[in-house]
Design a protein around this motif. Sequence first.
Motif, PDB file in Angstrom:
ATOM      1  N   ILE A  44       0.809  -1.401   0.061  1.00 42.03           N
ATOM      2  CA  ILE A  44      -0.185   0.082   0.163  1.00 42.03           C
ATOM      3  C   ILE A  44       0.930   1.458   0.169  1.00 42.03           C
ATOM      4  CG2 ILE A  44      -1.829   1.135   1.320  1.00 42.03           C
ATOM      5  CD1 ILE A  44      -2.825  -1.199   2.318  1.00 42.03           C
ATOM      6  N   LEU A  45       0.629   2.088  -1.298  1.00 44.50           N
ATOM      7  CA  LEU A  45       1.599   3.107  -1.185  1.00 44.50           C
ATOM      8  C   LEU A  45       0.499   4.595  -0.983  1.00 44.50           C
ATOM      9  CD1 LEU A  45       3.333   2.321  -4.644  1.00 44.50           C
ATOM     10  CD2 LEU A  45       4.069   1.869  -2.374  1.00 44.50           C
ATOM     11  N   TYR A  46       1.068   5.544  -0.371  1.00 41.39           N
ATOM     12  CA  TYR A  46       0.167   6.756  -0.127  1.00 41.39           C
ATOM     13  C   TYR A  46       0.995   7.804  -0.794  1.00 41.39           C
ATOM     14  CZ  TYR A  46      -1.796   4.252   4.063  1.00 41.39           C
ATOM     15  OH  TYR A  46      -2.551   3.205   4.819  1.00 41.39           O
ATOM     16  N   THR A  47       0.394   8.208  -1.720  1.00 42.86           N
ATOM     17  CA  THR A  47       1.002   9.541  -2.584  1.00 42.86           C
ATOM     18  C   THR A  47      -0.019  10.824  -2.655  1.00 42.86           C
ATOM     19  OG1 THR A  47       0.103   8.618  -4.521  1.00 42.86           O
ATOM     20  CG2 THR A  47       2.343   7.917  -4.010  1.00 42.86           C
ATOM     21  N   ALA A  48       0.683  11.741  -2.983  1.00 50.74           N
ATOM     22  CA  ALA A  48      -0.186  12.959  -3.050  1.00 50.74           C
ATOM     23  C   ALA A  48       0.275  13.579  -4.464  1.00 50.74           C
ATOM     24  CB  ALA A  48       0.016  14.023  -1.912  1.00 50.74           C
ATOM     25  N   GLU A  49      -0.798  14.344  -5.129  1.00 48.46           N
ATOM     26  CA  GLU A  49      -0.751  14.947  -6.300  1.00 48.46           C
ATOM     27  C   GLU A  49       0.426  15.969  -6.120  1.00 48.46           C
ATOM     28  OE1 GLU A  49      -2.966  17.477  -9.914  1.00 48.46           O
ATOM     29  OE2 GLU A  49      -3.932  16.377  -8.076  1.00 48.46           O
ATOM     30  N   PRO A  50       1.681  16.072  -6.914  1.00 47.04           N
ATOM     31  CA  PRO A  50       2.605  16.938  -6.900  1.00 47.04           C
ATOM     32  C   PRO A  50       1.979  18.517  -7.085  1.00 47.04           C
ATOM     33  CG  PRO A  50       3.336  15.242  -8.429  1.00 47.04           C
ATOM     34  CD  PRO A  50       1.731  14.974  -7.991  1.00 47.04           C
ATOM     35  N   GLY A  51       2.516  19.292  -6.134  1.00 50.05           N
ATOM     36  CA  GLY A  51       2.213  20.816  -6.046  1.00 50.05           C
ATOM     37  C   GLY A  51       1.067  21.060  -5.202  1.00 50.05           C
ATOM     38  N   THR A  52       0.576  19.955  -4.653  1.00 49.85           N
ATOM     39  CA  THR A  52      -0.807  20.275  -3.654  1.00 49.85           C
ATOM     40  C   THR A  52      -0.258  20.506  -2.194  1.00 49.85           C
ATOM     41  OG1 THR A  52      -0.962  17.930  -3.234  1.00 49.85           O
ATOM     42  CG2 THR A  52      -1.863  18.656  -5.241  1.00 49.85           C
ATOM     43  N   ALA A  53      -1.003  20.882  -1.452  1.00 44.66           N
ATOM     44  CA  ALA A  53      -0.799  21.240  -0.196  1.00 44.66           C
ATOM     45  C   ALA A  53      -0.403  19.675   0.601  1.00 44.66           C
ATOM     46  CB  ALA A  53      -1.863  21.753   0.587  1.00 44.66           C
ATOM     47  N   SER A  54      -1.219  18.796   0.329  1.00 40.89           N
ATOM     48  CA  SER A  54      -0.873  17.321   0.853  1.00 40.89           C
ATOM     49  C   SER A  54       0.731  16.918   0.558  1.00 40.89           C
ATOM     50  CB  SER A  54      -1.830  16.464   0.315  1.00 40.89           C
ATOM     51  OG  SER A  54      -3.138  16.741   0.928  1.00 40.89           O
ATOM     52  N   HIS A  55       0.877  17.078  -0.923  1.00 39.64           N
ATOM     53  CA  HIS A  55       2.463  16.897  -1.231  1.00 39.64           C
ATOM     54  C   HIS A  55       3.382  17.594  -0.462  1.00 39.64           C
ATOM     55  CE1 HIS A  55       5.701  16.612  -4.005  1.00 39.64           C
ATOM     56  NE2 HIS A  55       5.604  15.214  -4.078  1.00 39.64           N
ATOM     57  N   ARG A  56       3.024  18.783  -0.310  1.00 36.76           N
ATOM     58  CA  ARG A  56       4.166  19.646   0.429  1.00 36.76           C
ATOM     59  C   ARG A  56       4.335  19.445   1.788  1.00 36.76           C
ATOM     60  NH1 ARG A  56       1.920  23.848  -2.919  1.00 36.76           N
ATOM     61  NH2 ARG A  56       0.424  24.166  -1.409  1.00 36.76           N
ATOM     62  N   ALA A  57       3.067  18.614   2.546  1.00 41.75           N
ATOM     63  CA  ALA A  57       3.101  18.134   3.619  1.00 41.75           C
ATOM     64  C   ALA A  57       3.827  17.036   4.048  1.00 41.75           C
ATOM     65  CB  ALA A  57       1.690  17.937   4.248  1.00 41.75           C
TER      66      ALA A  57
END
Length: 266
Positions: free
Chosen positions: A243-256
């Motif tokens: 199970i991999l957790y990723t966030a869309e680049p450039g979003t607040a979640s990715h920066r977090a």
Amino acid sequence: MDRTELGAFLRSRRGRIRPEDAGLVAGGRRQTPGLRRDEVALLAGISVDYYIRLEQGRGPHPSAQVLRALGRALRVNEDEQEYLFRLVEGSRVASSREVPPNVLRLLERLGDLGDVPAMVVNGCFDVLAWNRMLVALIGDPAETPVERRNTLRWLFGGELAGTELARQCVADLRASGLYSDDAGVRRLVDELSASSPRFAEVWSAREVEVRHTITKRSVHPVVGELELDCEILPVHGRDQRIILYTAEPGTASHRALKLLGESLPI
């Protein structure tokens, strides 16, 4: 072949289909919702007696052709059709708690990237391995006793029991077909059915849904709100998934996530 569960699953799917949905005339008064047994038999092209015996858990071993015909008659989806085959043929993967070395190396490499939390779970959602980014995201699973290190126990032991994620995990557990073959899965289901009314309710609904990608929203105590995509990748030949957790680049979640990675000790 799990005759008892096969019969129960057929009954549950028969009960959710209206006659008009199957191109039949409803006609007359029905004691229960859904199709009658003779209607399912007609639609599947098998004898009524044969179908009744299948529902009662005393039928012969159905062929692949019969299972596909029943699937069409009951209007099941792809995951449910696969589940029918697993009930008859058994699970096609080996149950194991040992994570292959190449998978462990992959977890470590993903952790080194600094923004990809990842873990490995088995068929009954025991957490078997994880990387340091996962520790930053949810805490260290090593602090939990091995026998309690289980995603379903975490979900149904607290306020997340009523979430869509919890429902999806139960549907995914049933879809695996392991309940019929694995004593550990049966013990887990019995335990949670006794301790969590919500789990018992969802399990008895016999929903079948293989998880591939889901979106998970949470609030991290350090970096705040997160919206992460969970990619679920099977480990070949085992009842394990990464199970991999990723966030869309450039979003607040990715920066977090990047911020969490930067806070990890070298």
